[in-house]
Design an enzyme around this catalytic site. Structure first.
Site, PDB file in Angstrom:
ATOM      1  CB  CYS A   2      -0.876   0.022   1.236  1.00 30.77           C
ATOM      2  SG  CYS A   2      -1.938  -1.413   1.379  1.00 30.77           S
ATOM      3  NE  ARG A  27       4.621   1.853  -0.865  1.00 35.21           N
ATOM      4  CZ  ARG A  27       5.522   1.822   0.107  1.00 35.21           C
ATOM      5  NH1 ARG A  27       6.669   2.395  -0.069  1.00 35.21           N
ATOM      6  NH2 ARG A  27       5.266   1.219   1.242  1.00 35.21           N
ATOM      7  N   GLY A  98      -0.468  -1.596   6.267  1.00 36.80           N
ATOM      8  CA  GLY A  98      -0.087  -2.538   7.325  1.00 36.80           C
ATOM      9  C   GLY A  98      -1.177  -3.561   7.533  1.00 36.80           C
ATOM     10  CE  LYS A 481      14.560 -10.155 -10.137  1.00 39.28           C
ATOM     11  NZ  LYS A 481      15.287 -10.215  -8.902  1.00 39.28           N
ATOM     12  CG  HIS A 500      20.028 -36.843  -6.698  1.00 40.31           C
ATOM     13  ND1 HIS A 500      20.451 -38.121  -6.401  1.00 40.31           N
ATOM     14  CD2 HIS A 500      21.159 -36.135  -6.935  1.00 40.31           C
ATOM     15  CE1 HIS A 500      21.760 -38.171  -6.428  1.00 40.31           C
ATOM     16  NE2 HIS A 500      22.226 -36.977  -6.768  1.00 40.31           N
TER      17      HIS A 500
HETATM   18  C1  F6R Z   1      12.568  -9.839  -6.164  1.00 37.10           C
HETATM   19  C2  F6R Z   1      12.284  -8.915  -5.106  1.00 37.10           C
HETATM   20  C3  F6R Z   1      11.908  -9.451  -3.766  1.00 37.10           C
HETATM   21  C4  F6R Z   1      12.672  -8.677  -2.677  1.00 37.10           C
HETATM   22  C5  F6R Z   1      12.192  -9.104  -1.295  1.00 37.10           C
HETATM   23  C6  F6R Z   1      12.961  -8.420  -0.190  1.00 37.10           C
HETATM   24  O1  F6R Z   1      12.920  -9.187  -7.339  1.00 37.10           O
HETATM   25  O2  F6R Z   1      12.330  -7.721  -5.285  1.00 37.10           O
HETATM   26  O3  F6R Z   1      12.147 -10.807  -3.667  1.00 37.10           O
HETATM   27  O4  F6R Z   1      14.033  -8.923  -2.834  1.00 37.10           O
HETATM   28  O5  F6R Z   1      10.828  -8.811  -1.162  1.00 37.10           O
HETATM   29  O6  F6R Z   1      12.808  -7.038  -0.245  1.00 37.10           O
HETATM   30  P1  F6R Z   1      13.795  -6.080   0.512  1.00 37.10           P
HETATM   31  O7  F6R Z   1      15.143  -6.245  -0.085  1.00 37.10           O
HETATM   32  O8  F6R Z   1      13.234  -4.713   0.311  1.00 37.10           O
HETATM   33  O9  F6R Z   1      13.777  -6.503   1.959  1.00 37.10           O
END
Ligand code: F6R
Length: 604
Positions: A2, A27, A98, A481, A500
């Site tokens: 959010c 976001r 949250g 990715k 395996h």
């Molecule tokens: C993958 C990706 C997520 C973040 C994960 C941790 O491309 O962006 O897997 O790496 O949500 O986020 P941070 O690094 O912000 O704690």
């Protein structure tokens, strides 16, 4: 996750809210809304889908000088207009980021006094709770509600009968604020506020923020004034724009040489790596008998690569843990087992919880973080900032390679503290690390070759990545990715493990990428690759320049610049990122905002 924006001041608010929400789009969200305080009351506009739909819906809406906006990433309740924020109850209108964990209990309690929600959200319960406590004293109502709420929240609240003020409070969820001559602003992150100023602060937890057009005041639960610690955004909004690239992700992939230089160069002094920022925990790093690296997703993959490096160089056991597991498995952490947290955002809920648990157990905590002033940065004993700049695309790219560099530097720093490497070796490593930006640039220069391979394989429904040693961590990252942005099934394995069980999934046309950048094990990886080919799979070795690959043993070949070894992680990361990127583009997918995902996962 959010996104929140709020403004009160002399300017008209509607465009400030809508522009702010556009900047928070990265976001991740699935509905959006705004509430504007007008002379005839609060006017709310909400839509499902993109902010562009909200903008259209809001064209006829009234304007004003105070308002709040929100992009919602669904947690409690589906993606519907009634569940979108802002939520109103009586004189209270609010937005929330949250999760309110005891919302069912609070809902029952409110029902007993005849109050029933219209939506399925925990947020509406917060609005109802504050309204139920409101007797003309907004501060009392908000602080009272905050005491009753369990979980994480950032709330920004308008009271219809207090049009000259905007209120906010946070616990565990991100919120930043700033003021200028035009008024006061709050937002989930500073990206949304860069047009309005650079000097901002993070309101401390459980402190009430009161914004007026003249400025912002903070008071604690006892009514004492709180002085915020000011931070400065050292990048402007152009750094957070696409700069001519079709997608943020591609721009961020190409920013890696500069990001690496910014992260590494200031830490090379007198020819070796020196990390001044770890001084508070240097004794603990020196005497550690074990190390934990705790993170999520891509950041955790950086940790996996670091484990190989650290165990090798330091002869110190390193355990890499997914934060959501670490926090619930009662880890054996104490003063002798420093915990290294890795996070781009510094706000990932599980990583924050892991941090608090580690500290509770008396473990010294070092954080590798990109976002300045974030929760993890503030609460850790020491912070190694990465200097990737703003990462907007949901799929993490440049943040990953700077995390790799930071962890490599931490390893060298520890090697010096623990006497694991002599001065000459420390110098050699520092010099080698300084070549990482150039190596990654050379990989980026090979984009067209990577695109050709992406063109050849992008229609597949399953893909595999195999490797050995450091290449296992890189295989996992390459596979993640691909899953994230191409929506196709992919798995990563230690190359020796495939036979395996998983090799039964190989059938004609299924692509397998064989990562081979580690000299001692590369022939073994290539022989595992041949096993796949013998079963009809399409194989694509990704091998260090100059290393022999038997002609006719593969379908397509990609080369990694450099001489292999530790440094290969940098160019290899770029190749894997470009591969996923171009597959997603060929598949016609929304690269920067993949479905169901959020940039910063601030819920459990
Ligand atoms: C993958 C990706 C997520 C973040 C994960 C941790 O491309 O962006 O897997 O790496 O949500 O986020 P941070 O690094 O912000 O704690």
């Amino acid at each position: 996750m959010c996104g929140i924006i709020g403004y009160i001041g002399t300017k008209l608010v509607k465009d400030i809210l809508l522009d702010g929400l556009t900047r928070l789009e990265y976001r991740g969200y699935d509905s959006a809304g705004i509430a504007v305080l007008t002379p005839s009351g609060v006017e709310i506009t909400r839509t499902v889908g993109k902010v562009s739909a909200l903008k259209e819906a809001a064209t006829q809406a009234a304007d004003g000088h105070a308002g709040i906006g929100h992009t919602r990433w669904a947690t409690h309740g589906g993606v519907t207009v009634p569940n979108a924020h802002p939520h109103r109850c009586g004189r209270v209108t609010l937005v929330h980021n949250g999760i309110i964990e005891n919302f069912a209990l609070l809902r029952e309690r409110l029902a007993r006094s005849g109050r029933f929600p219209l939506s399925e959200t925990d947020t509406e319960i917060a609005a109802m709770l504050i309204d139920s406590l409101y007797d003309g004293d907004p501060a009392g109502a908000i602080l009272g509600a905050a005491r009753m709420i369990e979980g994480a929240f950032a709330l920004v609240v308008l009271f219809e009968d207090r049009p000259e003020r905007l209120y906010a409070i946070r616990r565990g969820s991100p919120l930043v604020a700033l003021s200028n001559e035009d008024g006061a602003y709050v937002a989930s992150d500073v990206t949304a506020l860069l047009d309005h100023g650079r000097d901002y602060f993070v309101p401390p937890e459980d402190v009430l923020l009161v914004a007026r057009r003249e400025g912002i005041q903070l008071t604690d639960q006892a009514g004492n004034a709180v002085r915020p610690q000011m931070l400065r955004a050292d990048w402007d909004y152009t750094a957070a724009q696409k700069a001519g690239y079709p997608h943020y992700m591609l721009k961020e992939i190409f920013e890696q040489p500069q990001a690496l230089t910014r992260t590494i160069l200031p830490r090379v002094r007198e020819g070796i790596i020196q990390l001044e920022e770890t001084a508070p925990v240097d004794d603990a790093l020196k005497g550690a008998r074990q190390l934990f690296i705790v993170a999520c997703g891509t950041a955790m993959h950086a940790g996996l690569a670091a484990k190989t490096l650290m165990e090798n160089m330091l002869r110190l056991p390193v355990e890499v843990d997914i934060a959501s597991e670490f926090r619930y498995r009662d880890p054996i952490a104490d003063a002798g087992t420093p915990v290294v947290l890795v996070s781009q955002s510094g706000e990932t809920a599980d990583t924050v919880a892991a941090l608090r648990l580690a500290r509770l157990k008396g473990a010294p905590v070092v954080a590798v973080v990109n976002v300045k002033g974030s929760t993890i940065a503030r609460e850790s004993d020491a912070v190694i900032y990465t200097h990737a700049g703003p990462e907007i695309a949901v799929a993490s790219t440049k943040a990953f390679t700077v995390q790799l560099a930071a962890l490599y530097m931490l390893t060298l720093h520890m090697a010096r503290l623990r006497g694991a490497l002599d001065q000459d070796r420390l110098r050699e490593h520092a010099q080698a690390l300084l070549t990482a930006p150039q190596l990654i640039q050379e990989a980026l220069d090979r984009e067209s070759q990577v695109r050709e391979v992406a063109d050849a394989v992008h229609r597949a429904t399953d893909m595999f990545y195999i490797g050995r040693g450091l290449d296992v961590a890189m295989a996992q990252e390459g596979s993640l990715k691909l899953k994230e942005i191409c929506y196709l099934h992919s798995e990563a394995y230690g190359a020796g493990e495939l036979k395996h069980g998983t090799i039964s999934l190989i059938e004609p046309g299924v692509p397998t990428f064989a990562l081979a950048t580690q000299r001692e094990v590369y022939p073994k990886t290539l022989s595992n690759m041949r096993e796949v080919r013998a079963r009809g799979g399409t194989v694509i070795p990704i091998v260090t320049d100059g290393w022999e690959v038997e002609p006719g043993s593969y379908d397509y070949l990609l080369r990694v610049p450099g001489e292999g070894g530790v440094l290969a992680v940098f160019p290899l990361a770029a190749i894997l990122q470009l591969l996923a990127y171009h597959c997603a583009v060929y598949r016609g997918l929304p690269v920067d905002q993949p479905r169901n995902l959020a940039k910063s996962v601030t819920v459990e």
